[in-house]
Design a protein around this motif. Structure first.
Motif, PDB file in Angstrom:
ATOM      1  N   ILE A  35      57.570  -5.669 -49.349  1.00 43.58           N
ATOM      2  CA  ILE A  35      57.553  -4.594 -48.354  1.00 43.58           C
ATOM      3  C   ILE A  35      57.349  -3.274 -49.087  1.00 43.58           C
ATOM      4  N   ARG A  36      56.279  -2.553 -48.752  1.00 44.81           N
ATOM      5  CA  ARG A  36      55.986  -1.304 -49.442  1.00 44.81           C
ATOM      6  C   ARG A  36      55.772  -0.133 -48.489  1.00 44.81           C
ATOM      7  N   GLN A  37      55.373  -0.406 -47.268  1.00 46.79           N
ATOM      8  CA  GLN A  37      55.106   0.668 -46.307  1.00 46.79           C
ATOM      9  C   GLN A  37      55.515   0.217 -44.916  1.00 46.79           C
ATOM     10  N   LEU A  38      55.611   1.200 -44.020  1.00 47.07           N
ATOM     11  CA  LEU A  38      56.122   0.910 -42.688  1.00 47.07           C
ATOM     12  C   LEU A  38      55.299  -0.149 -41.967  1.00 47.07           C
ATOM     13  N   SER A  39      53.991  -0.159 -42.177  1.00 48.64           N
ATOM     14  CA  SER A  39      53.139  -1.131 -41.491  1.00 48.64           C
ATOM     15  C   SER A  39      53.438  -2.563 -41.905  1.00 48.64           C
ATOM     16  N   ASP A  40      54.108  -2.762 -43.060  1.00 52.99           N
ATOM     17  CA  ASP A  40      54.449  -4.115 -43.508  1.00 52.99           C
ATOM     18  C   ASP A  40      55.494  -4.771 -42.612  1.00 52.99           C
ATOM     19  N   LEU A  41      56.199  -3.955 -41.827  1.00 49.56           N
ATOM     20  CA  LEU A  41      57.193  -4.524 -40.915  1.00 49.56           C
ATOM     21  C   LEU A  41      56.547  -5.416 -39.862  1.00 49.56           C
ATOM     22  N   ASN A  42      55.265  -5.196 -39.578  1.00 48.91           N
ATOM     23  CA  ASN A  42      54.563  -6.024 -38.602  1.00 48.91           C
ATOM     24  C   ASN A  42      54.321  -7.435 -39.118  1.00 48.91           C
ATOM     25  N   LEU A  43      54.477  -7.643 -40.420  1.00 43.51           N
ATOM     26  CA  LEU A  43      54.120  -8.926 -41.025  1.00 43.51           C
ATOM     27  C   LEU A  43      55.302  -9.888 -41.128  1.00 43.51           C
ATOM     28  N   HIS A  44      56.503  -9.415 -40.835  1.00 47.68           N
ATOM     29  CA  HIS A  44      57.686 -10.249 -41.026  1.00 47.68           C
ATOM     30  C   HIS A  44      58.659 -10.085 -39.856  1.00 47.68           C
ATOM     31  N   PRO A  45      59.447 -11.114 -39.568  1.00 49.05           N
ATOM     32  CA  PRO A  45      60.443 -11.004 -38.488  1.00 49.05           C
ATOM     33  C   PRO A  45      61.505  -9.952 -38.811  1.00 49.05           C
ATOM     34  N   LEU A  46      62.005  -9.312 -37.778  1.00 50.28           N
ATOM     35  CA  LEU A  46      63.163  -8.436 -37.934  1.00 50.28           C
ATOM     36  C   LEU A  46      64.425  -9.289 -37.842  1.00 50.28           C
ATOM     37  N   ILE A  47      65.381  -9.006 -38.688  1.00 57.13           N
ATOM     38  CA  ILE A  47      66.659  -9.729 -38.680  1.00 57.13           C
ATOM     39  C   ILE A  47      67.710  -8.833 -38.041  1.00 57.13           C
ATOM     40  N   HIS A  48      68.413  -9.378 -37.052  1.00 58.04           N
ATOM     41  CA  HIS A  48      69.456  -8.633 -36.325  1.00 58.04           C
ATOM     42  C   HIS A  48      70.805  -9.320 -36.550  1.00 58.04           C
ATOM     43  N   PHE A  49      71.882  -8.583 -36.346  1.00 58.59           N
ATOM     44  CA  PHE A  49      73.215  -9.194 -36.282  1.00 58.59           C
ATOM     45  C   PHE A  49      73.993  -8.514 -35.166  1.00 58.59           C
ATOM     46  N   ASN A  50      74.949  -9.247 -34.609  1.00 58.02           N
ATOM     47  CA  ASN A  50      75.746  -8.722 -33.508  1.00 58.02           C
ATOM     48  C   ASN A  50      76.885  -7.851 -34.028  1.00 58.02           C
ATOM     49  N   TRP A  51      76.942  -6.632 -33.556  1.00 61.57           N
ATOM     50  CA  TRP A  51      78.093  -5.774 -33.813  1.00 61.57           C
ATOM     51  C   TRP A  51      79.227  -6.228 -32.900  1.00 61.57           C
ATOM     52  N   HIS A  52      80.460  -6.066 -33.365  1.00 59.83           N
ATOM     53  CA  HIS A  52      81.603  -6.504 -32.557  1.00 59.83           C
ATOM     54  C   HIS A  52      82.163  -5.379 -31.697  1.00 59.83           C
ATOM     55  N   SER A  53      81.517  -4.255 -31.754  1.00 61.22           N
ATOM     56  CA  SER A  53      81.745  -3.160 -30.809  1.00 61.22           C
ATOM     57  C   SER A  53      80.410  -2.430 -30.725  1.00 61.22           C
ATOM     58  N   PRO A  54      80.152  -1.698 -29.642  1.00 60.51           N
ATOM     59  CA  PRO A  54      78.842  -1.049 -29.498  1.00 60.51           C
ATOM     60  C   PRO A  54      78.520  -0.150 -30.693  1.00 60.51           C
ATOM     61  N   PRO A  55      77.395  -0.389 -31.361  1.00 58.50           N
ATOM     62  CA  PRO A  55      77.051   0.408 -32.542  1.00 58.50           C
ATOM     63  C   PRO A  55      76.432   1.743 -32.160  1.00 58.50           C
ATOM     64  N   PRO A  56      76.490   2.742 -33.036  1.00 58.36           N
ATOM     65  CA  PRO A  56      75.725   3.967 -32.800  1.00 58.36           C
ATOM     66  C   PRO A  56      74.243   3.613 -32.668  1.00 58.36           C
ATOM     67  N   ALA A  57      73.557   4.300 -31.776  1.00 61.36           N
ATOM     68  CA  ALA A  57      72.168   3.948 -31.464  1.00 61.36           C
ATOM     69  C   ALA A  57      71.277   3.971 -32.699  1.00 61.36           C
ATOM     70  N   HIS A  58      71.544   4.906 -33.635  1.00 63.76           N
ATOM     71  CA  HIS A  58      70.651   5.026 -34.782  1.00 63.76           C
ATOM     72  C   HIS A  58      70.838   3.917 -35.810  1.00 63.76           C
TER      73      HIS A  58
END
Length: 303
Positions: free
Chosen positions: A174-197
């Motif tokens: 991963i070297r630039q922002l456009s590389d994010l289109n090439l791979h899945p995003l990994i998420h995890f569940n917060w146990h309380s609502p996270p700050p939006a950012h």
């Protein structure tokens, strides 16, 4: 009146020789010379006016008098050892610390050996849970919580200020922002609502990316699982840089993209209305030192 006993060092030498059936092995066990053992036992025999051993070419056996004295000395030394162990046990203290599973795994566990070496007299019990615990119940002495640091009737000391950024295995290049289109995003569940950012939606908005589905990808229930997924090269995860500091330093993960956004902070929490035990204070001070921070204490007392 208690009769005068032979010297303790002589009795110790005799007990070791009788137990090991060898003056040489007794000397090794007591870190003295075989000659010293022999002299101690000879002096003991002279004081008791009897032979305690039947000396043979390659070994020694106890005489009847020696058998009688060995039974007494063994019981005596065993009793002393048991008493000392009970005393040591009474002097030990137990402190229970609660923290999230991810913080426990990634930050606390690697430091536990150093704590045990520094404070062997304290048994530190780690309670790993995402649920907030009642510090006034007596079950837990200290807690590490992730938040703003304002807690009712509690004192909070900031340990670590957190930051978030996209993190991935170096193998993904991963070297630039456009590389994010090439791979899945990994998420995890917060146990309380996270700050939006601190969500992928918020981070992508801050990065000025509008053509990427922030909800797509792989989702895990625990933050530590998302870290493992990133290590396995499954995709790119928006992670706490504090929790993956070691993996980045080792070159297993990298955080090549900006912006790096400020997260919340890890705070060390203790009751404000309860006097801390000495062992609890020791653990508290050690954690602050290990985090490399100076105490910044906020009282949650409500007048």
């Amino acid at each position: 009146m208690r009769p005068r006993l032979p010297s303790l060092s002589a009795l110790r030498a005799f007990e070791a020789a009788a137990r090991l059936k060898s003056f040489k092995l007794a000397a090794e066990a007591l870190s003295v010379s075989p000659t010293a053992i022999s002299h101690q036992i000879r002096a003991l025999e002279d004081s008791l006016s009897c032979a305690l051993f039947v000396r043979q070419t390659r070994k020694v056996d106890l005489s009847p008098e020696g058998e009688l004295l060995y039974a007494a000395t063994k019981e005596g030394f065993d009793c002393i050892a048991a008493g000392i162990e009970r005393l040591r046990t009474r002097q030990r203290s137990t402190v229970t610390l609660s923290a999230t599973p991810a913080f426990t795994t990634k930050w606390l566990v690697p430091r536990m050996a150093a704590f045990q070496e520094a404070h062997p007299e304290i048994d530190l019990h780690i309670h790993a849970s995402n649920q907030a615990v009642d510090l006034y119940s007596g079950a837990v002495d200290l807690a590490i919580r992730y938040g703003l640091g304002s807690y009712h009737d509690l004192l909070a000391t900031r340990l670590l200020q957190d930051h978030f950024a996209p993190v991935a295995s170096k193998q993904l290049h991963i070297r630039q922002l456009s590389d994010l289109n090439l791979h899945p995003l990994i998420h995890f569940n917060w146990h309380s609502p996270p700050p939006a950012h601190l969500t992928w939606a918020g981070w992508l908005q801050n990065a000025g990316i509008s053509n990427l589905d922030s909800t797509a990808g792989i989702r895990y229930s625990e933050e530590s699982h998302a870290i493992q997924a990133a290590l396995a090269g499954q995709g790119v995860a928006l992670l706490s840089l504090e929790l993956v500091r070691e993996e980045i330093a080792m070159g297993l993960l990298e955080a090549p993209l900006t912006p790096v956004v400020e997260g919340l902070a890890y705070h060390l929490i203790r009751p404000a209305l309860k006097q801390a035990a000495a062992a609890v204070t020791i653990v508290e001070e050690w954690l602050i030192q290990a985090a490399g921070t100076h105490p910044k204490e906020n009282s949650g007392l409500h007048q």
